[in-house]
Design a protein around this motif. Structure first.
Motif, PDB file in Angstrom:
ATOM      1  N   LEU A  28       0.833  -1.194   0.000  1.00  0.00           N
ATOM      2  CA  LEU A  28       0.000   0.000   0.000  1.00  0.00           C
ATOM      3  C   LEU A  28       0.870   1.247   0.000  1.00  0.00           C
ATOM      4  N   ALA A  29       0.380   2.291  -0.646  1.00  0.00           N
ATOM      5  CA  ALA A  29       1.129   3.540  -0.702  1.00  0.00           C
ATOM      6  C   ALA A  29       1.095   4.259   0.652  1.00  0.00           C
ATOM      7  N   VAL A  30       2.245   4.718   1.067  1.00  0.00           N
ATOM      8  CA  VAL A  30       2.374   5.547   2.272  1.00  0.00           C
ATOM      9  C   VAL A  30       3.354   6.672   1.958  1.00  0.00           C
ATOM     10  N   PRO A  31       3.213   7.823   2.629  1.00  0.00           N
ATOM     11  CA  PRO A  31       4.166   8.905   2.383  1.00  0.00           C
ATOM     12  C   PRO A  31       5.554   8.526   2.871  1.00  0.00           C
ATOM     13  N   GLU A  32       6.574   8.992   2.154  1.00  0.00           N
ATOM     14  CA  GLU A  32       7.946   8.660   2.553  1.00  0.00           C
ATOM     15  C   GLU A  32       8.295   9.234   3.917  1.00  0.00           C
ATOM     16  N   ARG A  33       7.605  10.285   4.305  1.00  0.00           N
ATOM     17  CA  ARG A  33       7.753  10.856   5.650  1.00  0.00           C
ATOM     18  C   ARG A  33       6.403  11.419   6.053  1.00  0.00           C
ATOM     19  N   SER A 269      -6.629   6.924   9.627  1.00  0.00           N
ATOM     20  CA  SER A 269      -6.534   8.370   9.397  1.00  0.00           C
ATOM     21  C   SER A 269      -6.348   9.106  10.714  1.00  0.00           C
ATOM     22  N   GLY A 270      -7.025   8.649  11.761  1.00  0.00           N
ATOM     23  CA  GLY A 270      -6.831   9.242  13.081  1.00  0.00           C
ATOM     24  C   GLY A 270      -5.436   8.994  13.618  1.00  0.00           C
ATOM     25  N   LEU A 271      -4.907   7.795  13.372  1.00  0.00           N
ATOM     26  CA  LEU A 271      -3.539   7.496  13.798  1.00  0.00           C
ATOM     27  C   LEU A 271      -2.555   8.415  13.089  1.00  0.00           C
ATOM     28  N   TYR A 272      -2.748   8.617  11.782  1.00  0.00           N
ATOM     29  CA  TYR A 272      -1.859   9.517  11.062  1.00  0.00           C
ATOM     30  C   TYR A 272      -1.960  10.940  11.597  1.00  0.00           C
ATOM     31  N   ALA A 273      -3.180  11.376  11.936  1.00  0.00           N
ATOM     32  CA  ALA A 273      -3.332  12.708  12.536  1.00  0.00           C
ATOM     33  C   ALA A 273      -2.538  12.798  13.832  1.00  0.00           C
ATOM     34  N   LYS A 274      -2.586  11.746  14.636  1.00  0.00           N
ATOM     35  CA  LYS A 274      -1.821  11.721  15.887  1.00  0.00           C
ATOM     36  C   LYS A 274      -0.323  11.761  15.622  1.00  0.00           C
ATOM     37  N   LEU A 275       0.134  10.952  14.660  1.00  0.00           N
ATOM     38  CA  LEU A 275       1.561  10.924  14.337  1.00  0.00           C
ATOM     39  C   LEU A 275       2.039  12.250  13.745  1.00  0.00           C
ATOM     40  N   MET A 276       1.117  12.997  13.142  1.00  0.00           N
ATOM     41  CA  MET A 276       1.458  14.314  12.599  1.00  0.00           C
ATOM     42  C   MET A 276       1.577  15.370  13.684  1.00  0.00           C
ATOM     43  N   GLY A 277       1.017  15.110  14.869  1.00  0.00           N
ATOM     44  CA  GLY A 277       1.126  16.065  15.961  1.00  0.00           C
ATOM     45  C   GLY A 277      -0.185  16.542  16.538  1.00  0.00           C
ATOM     46  N   LEU A 326      -4.750  -2.452   7.780  1.00  0.00           N
ATOM     47  CA  LEU A 326      -3.900  -2.885   8.893  1.00  0.00           C
ATOM     48  C   LEU A 326      -2.440  -2.933   8.460  1.00  0.00           C
ATOM     49  N   GLU A 327      -2.178  -3.209   7.193  1.00  0.00           N
ATOM     50  CA  GLU A 327      -0.795  -3.273   6.712  1.00  0.00           C
ATOM     51  C   GLU A 327      -0.076  -1.938   6.914  1.00  0.00           C
ATOM     52  N   ARG A 328      -0.794  -0.834   6.743  1.00  0.00           N
ATOM     53  CA  ARG A 328      -0.160   0.473   6.962  1.00  0.00           C
ATOM     54  C   ARG A 328       0.210   0.659   8.428  1.00  0.00           C
ATOM     55  N   PHE A 329      -0.630   0.178   9.337  1.00  0.00           N
ATOM     56  CA  PHE A 329      -0.283   0.251  10.759  1.00  0.00           C
ATOM     57  C   PHE A 329       0.928  -0.625  11.063  1.00  0.00           C
ATOM     58  N   VAL A 330       0.918  -1.854  10.553  1.00  0.00           N
ATOM     59  CA  VAL A 330       2.027  -2.772  10.821  1.00  0.00           C
ATOM     60  C   VAL A 330       3.337  -2.202  10.271  1.00  0.00           C
ATOM     61  N   PHE A 331       3.273  -1.538   9.142  1.00  0.00           N
ATOM     62  CA  PHE A 331       4.454  -0.900   8.561  1.00  0.00           C
ATOM     63  C   PHE A 331       5.062   0.083   9.564  1.00  0.00           C
ATOM     64  N   ASN A 332       4.236   0.908  10.201  1.00  0.00           N
ATOM     65  CA  ASN A 332       4.736   1.826  11.225  1.00  0.00           C
ATOM     66  C   ASN A 332       5.210   1.078  12.460  1.00  0.00           C
ATOM     67  N   LEU A 333       4.458   0.064  12.861  1.00  0.00           N
ATOM     68  CA  LEU A 333       4.816  -0.718  14.041  1.00  0.00           C
ATOM     69  C   LEU A 333       6.190  -1.352  13.889  1.00  0.00           C
ATOM     70  N   LEU A 334       6.514  -1.785  12.678  1.00  0.00           N
ATOM     71  CA  LEU A 334       7.789  -2.464  12.416  1.00  0.00           C
ATOM     72  C   LEU A 334       8.868  -1.493  11.951  1.00  0.00           C
ATOM     73  N   GLY A 335       8.761  -0.255  12.406  1.00  0.00           N
ATOM     74  CA  GLY A 335       9.808   0.722  12.135  1.00  0.00           C
ATOM     75  C   GLY A 335       9.875   1.163  10.695  1.00  0.00           C
ATOM     76  N   ARG A 336       8.731   1.095   9.980  1.00  0.00           N
ATOM     77  CA  ARG A 336       8.664   1.457   8.561  1.00  0.00           C
ATOM     78  C   ARG A 336       9.666   0.633   7.735  1.00  0.00           C
TER      79      ARG A 336
END
Length: 474
Positions: A28-33, A269-277, A326-336
């Motif tokens: 799945l596509a995710v932003p590089e940062r 989307s809520g998780l990304y909002a949290k990770l954004m600050g 869920l794959e996008r969450f796991v990607f973050n969980l596993l240190g991207r």
């Protein structure tokens, strides 16, 4: 900003991923940062209307769309004339320490409109720039299909092939989809459950030759365009809630969100909002009886169920066993780490399960995610309780969210419950809960009386290919 696959490799820019759906390697596509926001940004945005706020938030991800063009797209998508409430997303206190975030004011009475209206405008924009066409292949458990079709109907450069599970949606949801007769809308009822529909989408998306030849794209929440648009309403909800506070007390106020969850796109989307600050304390994931995600977030073990074991419930849009996002969450969980993520999904393919229990302690401590399950009896009691105490009627999915939210309310931390749909879409369950039938208005009666057009299909990829080959835009 570049986008990468959760399984490795660069995909392209925002406009590229709008058209692609799954990455070529199945990721799945995710932003590089992850872009960041702070208290200065939030205060600068406080007095914006919804369209302008969406422009700011989506603009952090869509860096290849000129700002004036993006503002025009958001202004069209979030035209108040398309929504029932002038506030676009109103907030309402409903008791028990909960605040309802009204995401269902759009044309199909479901939260999916908030992202899909933008995606429809954005797809048209990109296709016009490239002189291209797109054949959208999607799967719906209820509300995605109608929101996508109403956002894309009548467009010259886009056709929609929407798979839905036969007999697994409410009568209102079926009528909203199947009553559309636009030439670019193709409704396909699949023999099976939502996961069968989603698996067909993935099979064809991973056939790169077929995908290229027939210009196949996606509007499910695997499309990052939808995720980026959904982040905007988390920011909006935080701003509107903190508007209630004295100016000196607003900065850094943490709120929690309760999110009814099926395919994990809304809460992601809520998780990304949290990770954004954005100051989010907890993200409360609510499931129905198909509680694979609740089991995962409680144990770290992911065990999707078979189609036969995915039960039909009274919150049908959440009858999902395999949550794509869920794959996008796991990607973050596993240190991207794309290699670890790909290996995890290879394990899932080989054994129909994976075990990340060693990481489970981080789900809440690092990402703020907690979870719970709601059953049919729970949602009936919840609908009844909020109607009797505050005169508010919750749809079954929002009732699931409210039920689990009450289990995680913390003193001094506002709990915002995301409304997912209007109750009239699920009249049978509301009638059962309140012992009073919902009286259909003239518009609803006309919807049910309209002739319906749908193609019945077994869960067979070859038959789906043949249908698309016959009707796809070229």
């Amino acid at each position: 900003m570049q986008y990468i696959s959760t399984r490795g490799g660069v995909i392209g820019h925002y406009c590229d991923i709008l058209l692609e759906g799954l990455a070529p390697n199945g990721g799945l596509a995710v932003p590089e940062r992850m872009p960041q926001i702070d208290s200065v940004d939030l205060e600068r945005w406080r007095h914006l209307d919804y369209a302008d706020l969406a422009t700011e938030v989506i603009g952090l991800f869509a860096t290849d769309i000129p700002r004036d063009d993006l503002a025009r797209l958001c202004r069209a998508a979030y035209d108040p004339a398309r929504y029932a409430s002038a506030e676009m997303v109103p907030l309402r206190d409903i008791g028990d320490g909960l605040t309802l975030v009204g995401l269902s004011e759009g044309p199909t009475l479901a939260f999916k409109d908030m992202a899909m209206q933008f995606l429809g405008e954005a797809l048209d924009y990109v296709l016009e720039k490239t002189d291209g066409v797109l054949n959208v292949l999607g799967a719906t458990s209820g509300d995605t299909g109608s929101a996508a079709e109403h956002a894309l109907r009548g467009r010259d450069r886009v056709s929609v092939f929407m798979l839905s599970p036969q007999g697994r949606m409410s009568a209102f949801q079926r009528a909203q989809m199947y009553s559309l007769h636009d030439a670019n809308v193709h409704n396909i009822a699949v023999e099976g459950v939502f996961d069968d529909c989603q698996n067909l989408v993935k099979q064809l998306a991973q056939d790169l030759d077929f995908k290229k030849a027939h210009r196949i794209g996606a509007v499910n929440s695997i499309n990052f365009g939808r995720i980026s648009a959904q982040i905007a309403y988390y920011v909006w909800a935080w701003l509107r809630y903190t508007d209630r506070l004295p100016e000196a007390e607003r900065e850094g106020v943490e709120v929690s969100f309760a999110v009814p969850s099926g395919n994990f796109g809304n809460i992601l989307s809520g998780l990304y909002a949290k990770l954004m600050g954005l100051p989010i304390r907890k993200l409360v994931l609510a499931t129905n009886e198909n509680n694979v995600l609740d089991e995962f977030f409680r144990t770290g073990i992911y065990r999707p169920r078979s189609a036969a074991d995915t039960v039909a419930t009274s919150s049908p849009s959440m009858d999902v066993s395999r949550a794509s996002n869920l794959e996008r969450f796991v990607f973050n969980l596993l240190g991207r780490d794309p290699h670890r993520t790909a290996a995890t999904w290879e394990t899932l393919a080989d054994h129909d399960t994976f075990d990340l229990s060693a990481e489970q302690g981080r789900f809440e401590s690092e990402f703020g995610i907690v979870s719970g399950t709601s059953t049919h009896e729970d949602r009936l009691r919840t609908i009844r309780a909020f109607f009797e105490s505050h005169g508010v009627t919750l749809d079954p999915h929002t009732a699931d969210g409210a039920k689990v939210a009450r289990e995680h309310v913390e003193p001094g931390v506002p709990m915002l419950v995301l409304e997912t749909a209007k109750p009239q879409k699920f009249a049978d369950t509301i009638t059962e809960a309140l012992s009073t039938p919902i009286v259909a208005d003239a518009e609803t009666r006309a919807l049910f009386d309209a002739p319906q057009r749908v193609t019945m299909l077994p869960a067979d990829a070859e038959q789906l290919r043949a249908l698309i080959e016959k009707s796809a835009l070229r």
